[in-house]
Scaffold this active site. Structure first.
Site: not given
Ligand code: HMG
Length: 391
Positions: A29, A79, A111, A152, A201, A233, A242, A276, A312
């Site tokens: 979706d 990075e 980051c 992302t 994360s 960030h 959040k 990102n 991270s």
């Molecule tokens: P995922 O498993 O793809 O997604 O992982 P999900 O199933 O958890 O869904 C995400 C959200 O969408 C959830 O909401 C769902 O409910 C919602 P939440 O529970 O989070 O509030 N959702 C919907 N909403 C509306 N309509 C729908 C629907 N379906 C689902 N139909 C995840 C998501 C972010 C974990 C994944 O994308 C990921 O692993 N991303 C990479 C890691 C990341 O960005 N982490 C962020 C924190 S770490 C950071 O910021 C450092 C970084 O930049 C690196 C660095 O420092 O160098 C990453």
């Protein structure tokens, strides 16, 4: 003496993948991305674009607006660097024709490196007001195909000139930082894509914000009510929302959801369509906030901005700055908007073709021309990278 950001300009790649197209390919979706993580598009770098060319593109207008012969140092945060030994800043220094009497170094911690480079630059200028430091944060976010991180990705670079008596943002002394050795996201030397424990994360990000915010308040005596705008960030915009909701809660502030969003949503506009950009992401958000108000002719002079950087692994920092009188005259709003608007959409197949192009290896390689400039990676010969100025 005030010290901080005198000029700031951001650049991104010429292509993007829409998350609507992405959702269709993955049988998901589209609202999972558009609403769930709050992302619409991600900028995609073609094979002849890397952090050096992105950085050079970010620096160009900024250097045209100042005397580049006066630059005393280049601090390059990334990075997704291009060499294990030579700083990406040294390639950039050559491409831009910067003075030889200049210190150049690469900063790394996921980051967080962009904020680290900015703080080190600010402290160098505080120690010697003659320093004029070019801080560049540039990254290309790459995860494995068919992993949760794939949605992302993105890329971008931000160039900032850090000087005494800055025209845009005076970075205030004092900040709150936090480090903890964790494995939430990492990229071992043998990989060109990151590994991530996605849900974990997001928890570590929020905990780091909590810790850095507590330290920031202790160290500076400033609290939530002293800050008018918040930039975080932004790995995806929902994360920033959040984060801000958590800060409101921790600060025991009574406000409506609309007020909460108004304090941070302007900083999410660009990131929502760029994706990102790791070390650059916080500063892309800062540009987004400044440009949003500039387009409304809404002067923010004297307002305090709170900035939260998270890398991270993990290192985080909350710091603040005050917008200087007349800052709007020095923004690059038109250039930012034009760059985002002129990007071309990619089909999922073309995105995959770019993604799977051979990454630089020991083999000699000449890259086709995918984008027209102003800088491109032309090829690799005898293990040496060759860049071209095309614009
Ligand atoms: P995922 O498993 O793809 O997604 O992982 P999900 O199933 O958890 O869904 C995400 C959200 O969408 C959830 O909401 C769902 O409910 C919602 P939440 O529970 O989070 O509030 N959702 C919907 N909403 C509306 N309509 C729908 C629907 N379906 C689902 N139909 C995840 C998501 C972010 C974990 C994944 O994308 C990921 O692993 N991303 C990479 C890691 C990341 O960005 N982490 C962020 C924190 S770490 C950071 O910021 C450092 C970084 O930049 C690196 C660095 O420092 O160098 C990453």
């Amino acid at each position: 003496m005030n010290v901080g950001i005198d000029l700031i300009h951001f650049a991104t790649a010429d292509f993007y993948l829409g998350l609507d197209e992405f959702a269709q390919q993955k049988n998901q979706d589209p609202n999972k991305y558009l609403v769930g993580i709050g992302q619409e598009k991600m900028s995609i770098a073609p094979p002849d674009e890397d952090v050096v060319t992105l950085a050079a593109k970010a620096c160009d207008p900024l250097l045209a607006a100042c005397d580049s012969s006066q630059i005393t140092a280049v601090f390059f945060a990334t990075e997704s660097g291009v060499d294990q030994s030579k700083s990406a800043g040294a390639f950039l220094h050559g491409l831009l024709g910067l003075p030889n009497r200049c210190r150049v170094v690469e900063f790394k911690h996921a980051c967080y490196a962009g904020a680290a480079a900015l703080q080190m630059a600010v402290n160098s200028v505080r120690a010697n007001a003659n320093e004029r430091i070019l801080v560049v944060a540039a990254d290309i976010a790459r995860y494995d195909v068919d992993t949760s991180g794939e949605a992302t990705q993105g890329c971008g670079a931000v160039a900032m000139l850090v000087t005494a008596n800055p025209r845009i943002l005076a970075v205030e002394p004092g900040s709150g930082y936090y480090t903890e050795d964790v494995m939430d996201f990492w990229r071992p030397n043998h990989r060109d894509t990151a590994l991530v424990d996605g849900k974990y994360s997001t928890k570590v990000y929020l905990n780091s914000l909590k810790q850095a915010w507590a330290y920031f308040q202790e160290a500076t005596g400033r609290g939530f009510a002293d800050i008018q705008h918040f930039c975080y960030h932004i790995p995806f915009t929902k994360m920033a929302e959040k984060a801000h909701k958590q800060l409101v809660k921790l600060s025991n502030v009574e406000q409506t959801d609309a007020d909460t969003l108004a304090q941070t949503q302007p900083s999410q506009i660009y990131n929502r369509v760029v994706g990102n950009s790791y070390s650059a992401s916080l500063f892309v958000g800062f540009c987004s906030m400044l440009d949003h108000y500039a387009q409304k002719a809404h002067d923010l002079s004297g307002d305090r901005v709170g900035l939260f950087s998270y890398g991270s692994g993990c290192v985080a920092e909350f710091f603040s700055g005050v917008l200087q009188t007349g800052y709007e005259a020095h923004l690059f709003t038109k250039s930012h908007l034009a760059q985002i608007a002129q990007r071309k959409p990619l089909s999922y197949d073309t995105y995959l073709a770019y993604y799977h192009q051979p990454q630089p290896t020991d083999a000699n390689i000449t890259f086709d021309t995918f984008h027209t400039g102003p800088y491109r990676l032309a090829g690799i010969q005898d293990h040496k990278r060759y860049y071209l100025k095309t614009g």
